[in-house]
Design an enzyme around this catalytic site. Structure first.
Site, short mmCIF file in Angstrom:
data_model
loop_
_atom_site.label_atom_id
_atom_site.label_comp_id
_atom_site.label_asym_id
_atom_site.label_seq_id
_atom_site.Cartn_x
_atom_site.Cartn_y
_atom_site.Cartn_z
N ASP A 62 -7.87 2.74 -5.06
CA ASP A 62 -7.94 2.40 -3.63
C ASP A 62 -9.39 2.62 -3.21
O ASP A 62 -9.84 3.76 -3.09
CB ASP A 62 -6.98 3.30 -2.84
CG ASP A 62 -7.12 3.14 -1.33
OD1 ASP A 62 -7.90 2.25 -0.89
OD2 ASP A 62 -6.46 3.88 -0.58
N LYS A 103 -17.92 -0.30 3.00
CA LYS A 103 -16.90 -1.36 2.92
C LYS A 103 -17.06 -2.35 4.08
O LYS A 103 -16.69 -3.51 3.96
CB LYS A 103 -15.52 -0.71 2.93
CG LYS A 103 -14.38 -1.63 2.53
CD LYS A 103 -13.10 -0.82 2.40
CE LYS A 103 -11.89 -1.66 2.10
NZ LYS A 103 -10.68 -0.82 1.97
N GLU A 158 -3.73 -3.92 0.24
CA GLU A 158 -3.38 -2.51 0.48
C GLU A 158 -1.96 -2.32 1.02
O GLU A 158 -1.21 -1.50 0.48
CB GLU A 158 -4.43 -1.85 1.38
CG GLU A 158 -5.74 -1.64 0.60
CD GLU A 158 -6.96 -1.50 1.48
OE1 GLU A 158 -6.81 -1.38 2.72
OE2 GLU A 158 -8.08 -1.52 0.94
N ASP A 166 -0.83 -0.54 8.40
CA ASP A 166 -1.86 0.16 7.63
C ASP A 166 -3.14 0.29 8.46
O ASP A 166 -3.90 -0.66 8.60
CB ASP A 166 -2.11 -0.63 6.33
CG ASP A 166 -3.16 0.03 5.44
OD1 ASP A 166 -3.75 1.06 5.85
OD2 ASP A 166 -3.38 -0.48 4.33
#
Lengths: 612, 243
Positions: free
Chosen positions: A8, A71, A170, A192
């Protein structure tokens, strides 16, 4: 072949997981004992890359040489991130164009390279754990990531020396981990809310004769909405307060800013468990800022941010043609779902208490490990059917987008388009590929442009069929075929945001510079150190008086094992070194015993029984 | 994005009947996998979405059994199964599983199903729908457009004092018209359904040719009408929302 893991790669934290011998997914801990590796990279004064917790410490002392939340930069261009630059301390090379370059000290790195450092770190955690090389991985990405963001993630994997078996969304990975955990059926919404991204996925869990199918019906999200935004809102509020009370501008002082940020994140975490917290911050001049901060104040501040998640939630349900009441289970994923207000808003909307039994930080990595195991072992008892989050289209006359593959299509998905020429002797047809839901090309995300080459001919005679295919990673592939000749046409695609093949090759070469941490090399260094220790101990033991009592044959065995080990140490094969260490260990067993007895006698002999 | 420059598994010239397995060279049987050796086979360029699911070209499809078939084929064709296969087989699986998903997406929705059928028959062209009002709707459409213009005008002029009442009235009128057209849309859908049954009853072979042609024309006409009304409803919706 080495081992395969699930990773992850998160905005604030990254994790690596594997399937244990009992078939259960487990996260691997790093040298600090934690499974969470802060997604922070620092270039220390010696030019060495530092990743994770150590880099997070450096964030406080050398913020200019440290980067976090990288990210947010993946797959983006400079103009995309103007707004973020006001909030995040990214130092961007102003000359970057298709790919951003961020500065760490005196060096520039692309977001893929920086992410590769994080992946390398996790890879080494796993290698230390397995005592074996790790060379393949399933890496997770936000479901709402576009093509460029996915490609940048895949590039990062390659730069880290990993074959990326699959990019998994994810929320889907989380559903997989949950499904395994609870054997759920029916319609599941995965909410999420992580450090930097928000995703909502609606899935249907189906049992069939072959196994369980996890079919994603719809997904939506915001790739720039997460806990970071909450931290920034808190920071803006408190730094304004400090400025008003002390006439001190925290923002102008990078070290103080990072220190305050750390304090505020801790306060945010406190408010997940307690109704009340106190924010305390020491200014560089020694004055102290103190503020009582009840949860109600925090809720008021973050409510607008949390409400921004509800737009995508409604859209995903509409696309899945479901009402909130038709959802059987709601699963919470991501650290930001620990915030009580988030749980309340989500629970109220769906009319049911959301699930959070699994650690919301770890669940995505666990799911990635499950998928890695499926792909690796070939033993399949579950199947993920995921979707593409954004519609794919091409620009047509007047800048309008013609949609070829609608959003929420199950992937792999494809579309074919026939192209011809409009002008006599035209030798090329320009094609512009876009991703997004808007009508006009200028409002969508440009993925790539390319020119189809056609032989000169009268207008309208050329017939070139272009196949657009979105693979199981959500990444686009393009192939062209001349229908008149039946031949594959050559196409040179220039990605709008991303590395060209040539740039990628160059970076792969450069990445070797940072590959000194590679498993084999690290193992060799460790094995040599161990060999040195045992060689020294053996030489010392042989020099002692009691060694004289050894039988000659035994003595010869030891001498030969020592020679062999010395030879192996001079070479580069860590496995051979280990083998020779074992041999020497075996050869010296008796010697060690004698030595031990002697040492024990000496130790005991000097003391009275009562003291023992 | 990555670019495949290799052959994407398009079948070399050859007809379906005598399809030969690329691997074992035995007759493959023309299915997803070779009947002899079980290797995944390239897609035939002539194959259509109905054939992919081994379905006849009928318009009434039981959606739950289609879904079941989709899931069964997904188990077999998904790229997950081919991670360790050769590059050629991986490409075949990619091509075949994308075809599976494209086919399911198209056939599961009745409208895209009939559009696809007509497209394949050459009766309909992609992206070219006639934007002419069906004659029997002319009057209502005219009235609707007038109200839409008025609303746009009122909006662009801002809200002068006292105009609030007019605007509210206009909105009510448009909302009513929208509901009216939505009803018409439902009527077209019901009509389409009836013609679906008609299509499915057309005899196969030459004897059904004339009937097939006329049913297709009917279907095409209904689809044009449907897309026209749908656009109207959508445009009204956008105007009302933007207020």
């Amino acid at each position: 072949m080495g081992k395969t893991v699930g990773i992850d790669l998160g905005t604030t934290f990254s994790l690596v997981a594997y399937i244990d011998t009992a078939g259960k997914p487990q996260c691997i801990s790093g040298p600090w004992g934690a499974t969470l590796c802060p997604s922070v990279v620092s270039l220390d004064a010696d030019g060495k890359i530092v990743v994770g917790e150590a880099a997070r410490q450096l964030l406080l002392t050398q913020p200019e040489r440290t980067i976090y939340s990288v990210k947010r930069l993946m797959g983006r261009g400079v103009e995309d991130i103007r707004d973020e630059l006001k909030i995040f301390p990214f130092r961007i090379d102003e000359n970057s164009r298709n790919v951003i370059r961020a500065r760490l000290g005196d060096k520039y790195f692309t977001p893929s390279e920086i992410s590769a450092f994080i992946l390398r770190e996790l890879k080494s955690w796993a290698e230390d754990f397995f005592k074996d090389a790790v060379d393949r991985a399933v890496i997770t990405v936000p479901a709402y990531f576009n093509d460029a963001q996915r490609q940048a993630t895949k590039d990062a994997g390659r730069l880290a020396g990993l074959e990326v078996l699959r990019l998994v969304n994810e929320p889907t990975a989380a559903a997989l981990a949950y499904g395994l955990h609870k054997q759920r059926r029916g319609r599941v919404a995965v909410y999420d809310f992580g450090g930097g991204t928000f995703d909502i996925s609606v899935l249907k869990l189906i049992s069939s004769a072959e196994g369980d199918i996890y079919q994603v019906l719809a997904t939506n999200g915001d790739t720039h909405l997460g806990g970071d935004d909450i931290d920034n809102a808190l920071f803006a509020m408190i730094s304004a307060d400090i400025s008003a009370k002390f006439h001190f501008d925290v923002r102008a002082n990078p070290e103080a800013a990072q220190q305050l940020r750390k304090v505020l994140i801790a306060a945010k975490h406190q408010l997940s468990d307690f109704e009340h917290t106190t924010i305390g911050f020491e200014l560089p001049d020694g004055r102290t800022y103190l503020r009582e901060f009840p949860r109600a104040d925090f809720d008021k501040l973050v409510e607008p941010i949390v409400m921004r998640t509800m737009g995508p939630v409604k859209m995903a349900l509409a696309d899945a043609k479901l009402k909130p009441s038709e959802i059987d289970e709601v699963v919470l994923v991501g650290g930001s779902t620990r915030i009580p207000l988030v749980r309340k808003i989500v629970g109220d909307y769906f009319g049911r208490a959301p699930h959070a039994e699994l650690n919301p930080d770890e669940v995505v990595a666990l799911g990635a490990a499950v998928q890695a195991d499926i792909l690796e072992s070939g033993v399949k008892n579950m199947l993920l059917l995921d979707v593409t989050p954004l519609s794919l289209g091409i620009e047509t006359m007047g800048g309008v987008v013609a949609k070829l593959i609608p959003r929420n299509s199950t992937i792999p998905a494809s579309a074919q388009e026939l192209f011809t020429t409009g002008v006599e002797n035209q030798t090329g047809i320009d094609i512009h590929i876009l991703q997004g839901e808007r009508e006009l090309a200028q409002d969508c995300r440009s993925l790539a442009r390319f020119q189809l080459k056609v032989p000169p001919a009268p207008a309208g005679l050329a017939r070139v069929e272009v196949k657009f295919l979105i693979d199981a990673n959500g990444i686009l592939q393009v192939a062209a075929r001349d229908l008149r000749t039946g031949e594959q046409s050559s196409i040179e695609v220039q990605p709008s945001y991303g590395l060209t093949d040539a740039e990628m090759e160059k970076m792969l070469e450069e990445s070797i510079e940072f590959a000194e941490q590679d498993f084999a090399q690290r193992q060799l260094i460790e094995a040599r150190v161990e060999a040195d220790t045992i060689l020294n101990a053996t030489v010392k033991a042989l020099a002692r008086e009691e060694a004289q009592s050894l039988p000659l044959a035994e003595r010869a065995d030891i001498d030969s094992a020592v020679r062999n080990l010395r030879q192996a140490v001079a070479g580069t094969d860590y496995k051979l070194v280990r083998q020779r260490i074992d041999e020497l260990n075996r050869a010296t067993e008796h010697l060690a015993e004698i030595g031990m007895n002697k040492a024990l006698q000496a130790a005991v002999g000097g003391k009275r029984i009562e003291e023992l | 994005m990555s670019v495949t420059k290799t052959q994407t598994g398009i079948t070399p010239a050859g007809t379906q009947q005598e399809a030969v397995c690329w691997s074992c060279k035995a007759p493959s049987g023309g299915g997803h996998f070779c009947a002899a050796c079980g290797k995944i086979q390239p897609l035939s360029r002539e194959a259509d979405y109905f054939a992919f699911f081994a379905l006849p070209q009928k318009l009434q499809i039981d959606e739950s059994s289609l879904e079941q078939r989709f899931h069964q084929l997904s188990w077999k064709l998904h790229p997950d199964n081919f991670v360790r296969a050769s590059e050629y087989e991986r490409n075949l699986a990619l091509e075949r599983s994308s075809e599976l998903n494209d086919a399911y997406r198209t056939l599961r929705d009745p409208i895209s199903r009939v559009e696809y059928l007509l497209l394949r028959a050459g009766v309909r062209k992609e992206g070219t729908t006639k934007q002419q009002a069906p004659p029997e709707l002319l009057e209502e459409v005219f009235e609707l457009n007038e109200s839409l213009d008025e609303l746009r005008e009122a909006k662009s002029e801002g809200l002068p004092a006292g105009a609030g009442g007019d605007l509210t009235e206009l909105r009510a009128k448009l909302t009513e018209a929208q509901a009216n057209f939505q009803e018409k849309l439902a009527e077209v859908d019901a009509e389409l359904k009836a013609v679906f049954a008609e299509w499915d009853d057309v005899p196969v072979g030459i004897e059904g040719d004339a009937a097939r042609k006329s049913v297709m024309a009917k279907l095409n006409e209904l689809l044009n009408r449907r897309s026209y009304i749908r656009n109207l409803v959508r445009n009204v919706g956008i105007e009302l929302e933007q207020g």
